[in-house]
Design an enzyme around this catalytic site. Sequence first.
Site, short mmCIF file in Angstrom:
data_model
loop_
_atom_site.label_atom_id
_atom_site.label_comp_id
_atom_site.label_asym_id
_atom_site.label_seq_id
_atom_site.Cartn_x
_atom_site.Cartn_y
_atom_site.Cartn_z
N ARG A 165 -16.81 13.80 -10.87
CA ARG A 165 -17.53 14.97 -11.34
C ARG A 165 -16.74 16.22 -10.96
O ARG A 165 -16.47 16.46 -9.78
CB ARG A 165 -18.93 15.00 -10.72
CG ARG A 165 -19.73 16.24 -11.11
CD ARG A 165 -21.15 16.16 -10.54
NE ARG A 165 -21.86 17.39 -10.84
CZ ARG A 165 -22.23 18.30 -9.95
NH1 ARG A 165 -21.96 18.12 -8.67
NH2 ARG A 165 -22.87 19.38 -10.31
N HIS A 216 -20.22 26.03 -12.13
CA HIS A 216 -20.42 25.85 -10.69
C HIS A 216 -20.12 27.18 -10.00
O HIS A 216 -19.19 27.30 -9.21
CB HIS A 216 -19.52 24.73 -10.16
CG HIS A 216 -19.95 24.18 -8.83
ND1 HIS A 216 -20.13 22.83 -8.61
CD2 HIS A 216 -20.24 24.78 -7.65
CE1 HIS A 216 -20.49 22.64 -7.34
NE2 HIS A 216 -20.56 23.82 -6.75
N GLU A 272 -26.74 23.66 -9.44
CA GLU A 272 -27.54 24.40 -8.46
C GLU A 272 -27.81 25.84 -8.88
O GLU A 272 -27.39 26.79 -8.22
CB GLU A 272 -26.86 24.36 -7.09
CG GLU A 272 -26.71 22.95 -6.54
CD GLU A 272 -26.20 22.91 -5.11
OE1 GLU A 272 -25.85 23.97 -4.56
OE2 GLU A 272 -26.12 21.80 -4.54
N ASN A 275 -28.97 17.12 -6.22
CA ASN A 275 -28.10 17.37 -5.08
C ASN A 275 -28.97 17.45 -3.83
O ASN A 275 -29.96 18.19 -3.82
CB ASN A 275 -27.33 18.68 -5.25
CG ASN A 275 -26.39 18.67 -6.44
OD1 ASN A 275 -26.25 17.66 -7.12
ND2 ASN A 275 -25.75 19.80 -6.69
N TYR A 325 -28.94 17.50 0.66
CA TYR A 325 -28.26 17.51 1.95
C TYR A 325 -29.22 17.39 3.13
O TYR A 325 -28.97 16.65 4.07
CB TYR A 325 -27.42 18.78 2.09
CG TYR A 325 -26.27 18.82 1.12
CD1 TYR A 325 -25.07 18.18 1.40
CD2 TYR A 325 -26.39 19.46 -0.12
CE1 TYR A 325 -24.01 18.18 0.51
CE2 TYR A 325 -25.34 19.46 -1.03
CZ TYR A 325 -24.16 18.82 -0.71
OH TYR A 325 -23.12 18.80 -1.61
N GLU A 336 -24.64 15.30 -5.88
CA GLU A 336 -24.00 15.72 -4.63
C GLU A 336 -24.79 15.18 -3.46
O GLU A 336 -26.02 15.25 -3.44
CB GLU A 336 -23.94 17.25 -4.48
CG GLU A 336 -22.94 17.96 -5.34
CD GLU A 336 -22.87 19.46 -5.02
OE1 GLU A 336 -23.18 19.85 -3.88
OE2 GLU A 336 -22.53 20.23 -5.93
#
Length: 475
Positions: free
Chosen positions: A81, A125, A170, A299, A301, A376
């Site tokens: 990606r 991005h 995002e 995504n 985290y 991600e």
Amino acid sequence: MTEPVTPVTFPPAFLWGAATSAYQIEGAVREDGRTPSIWDTFSHTPGKTAGGEHGDIAVDHYHRYRDDVQMMADLGLTAYRFSVSWSRVQPTGRGPAVQRGLDFYRRLVDELLAHNIKPSLTLYHWDLPQELEDAGGWPERETALRFAEYAQIMGEALGDRVEQWTTLNEPWCSAFLGYASGVHAPGRTEPLASLRAAHHLNLAHGLATSALRAAMPARNTVAVSLNSAVVRPLSQTPEDLAAVRKIDDLANSVFHGPMLHGAYPETLFAATSSVTDWSFVLDGDLSLINQPLDALGLNYYTPALVSAAEEKPSGPRADGHGASDFSPWPGADEVLFHQSPGERTEMGWSIDPTGLHDLIMRYTKEAPGLPIYITENGAAYDDKPESDGSVHDPERIAYLHGHLRAVRRAIAEGADVRGYYLWSLMDNFEWAYGYGKRFGAVYVDYATLTRTPKSSALWYGRAARSGALPPANGE
């Protein structure tokens, strides 16, 4: 006698990928017609990035892409990606494409295909052409119209070879870190502008989705990648639950509401009524935004832990998105963010794979039947080479193992997760943190730009080749 551990296996067609973004890796910021983006301007503004660092060279992927693709193939990756630098293709954000810029992405895609690596292209991005920001940026409706034209250019140029497309990465960061807290480019601190930006990013997504479908073969897929927050309350008091509702609306529903359901939630309007009346949402916008998607990128985290405050907090925000005296949460200044317990990465983010599982299951219910990709997921650690040049990162292996197990658990519970893109392929420019935070599975010596796969890259490569997770403690 110890019973053998049942291997954690994934479906045969599951994609094992890694992800990057243009400004973080390409460099070559003044070559072949490319003009400045907002991140060029921001990173060259004193005080905006750690040590004044910038992406002028980054890791020089623009000149080293063939070696980088060979490295992916050697590791066993099946998908990659990447994002396109808008100002490399369309320097002013308007008008015809610069063919030299397009040619780089043509060469990259051809190289990936030659190595049997599936290209997954992200149009945006965070690197808006500076000329479009000078004209007002994402708070202006015109930027969404320009984005649709850019999408058409890319679809016509690469739609015959790239099947997986993502409109935005995002958009929350673009809108709220860029225009509210100012810790990302373009560095503005205007709550109203951030909400206008969020809407026009939504509009850009819808218009670009339609433009791509008109320009590309029907077999191609269009998705969006959201960093939807997993928001948890500090307690079960009504006040803390109301704080969760506000942050959930500002992190999640502000994007998935119109994209997936064709509407913003009324609770979002109520929470932000002191900032705007949302009159910038014009008749017909929601139907333009609400285009059917072929997949959803998530995504993840770390989760967020929030509570209500008795009074408006003062001082820099502590919500994991960089220190700023300005909040990235317009209308939610009274919400407090707390550090979740447990181990943390070098970013200070708590490690909690249950959040990824919960996120997947939420969107399995939010958008039934829509395939999901983890676009991600990864961690920053203070990686250092050994005396022999090798780089061992057992913490990252443990992180990946735990989060991939969470993905597999979600699949077992009925989620249609089609692939996983590790963030990131290699160490790179980590936005406002400069080069101090290493997310890569591949170590980059920033003095020589030599690439060295870390033990996590080799571990992940074994997973990709076998379709099963090696032991977390076995490098």
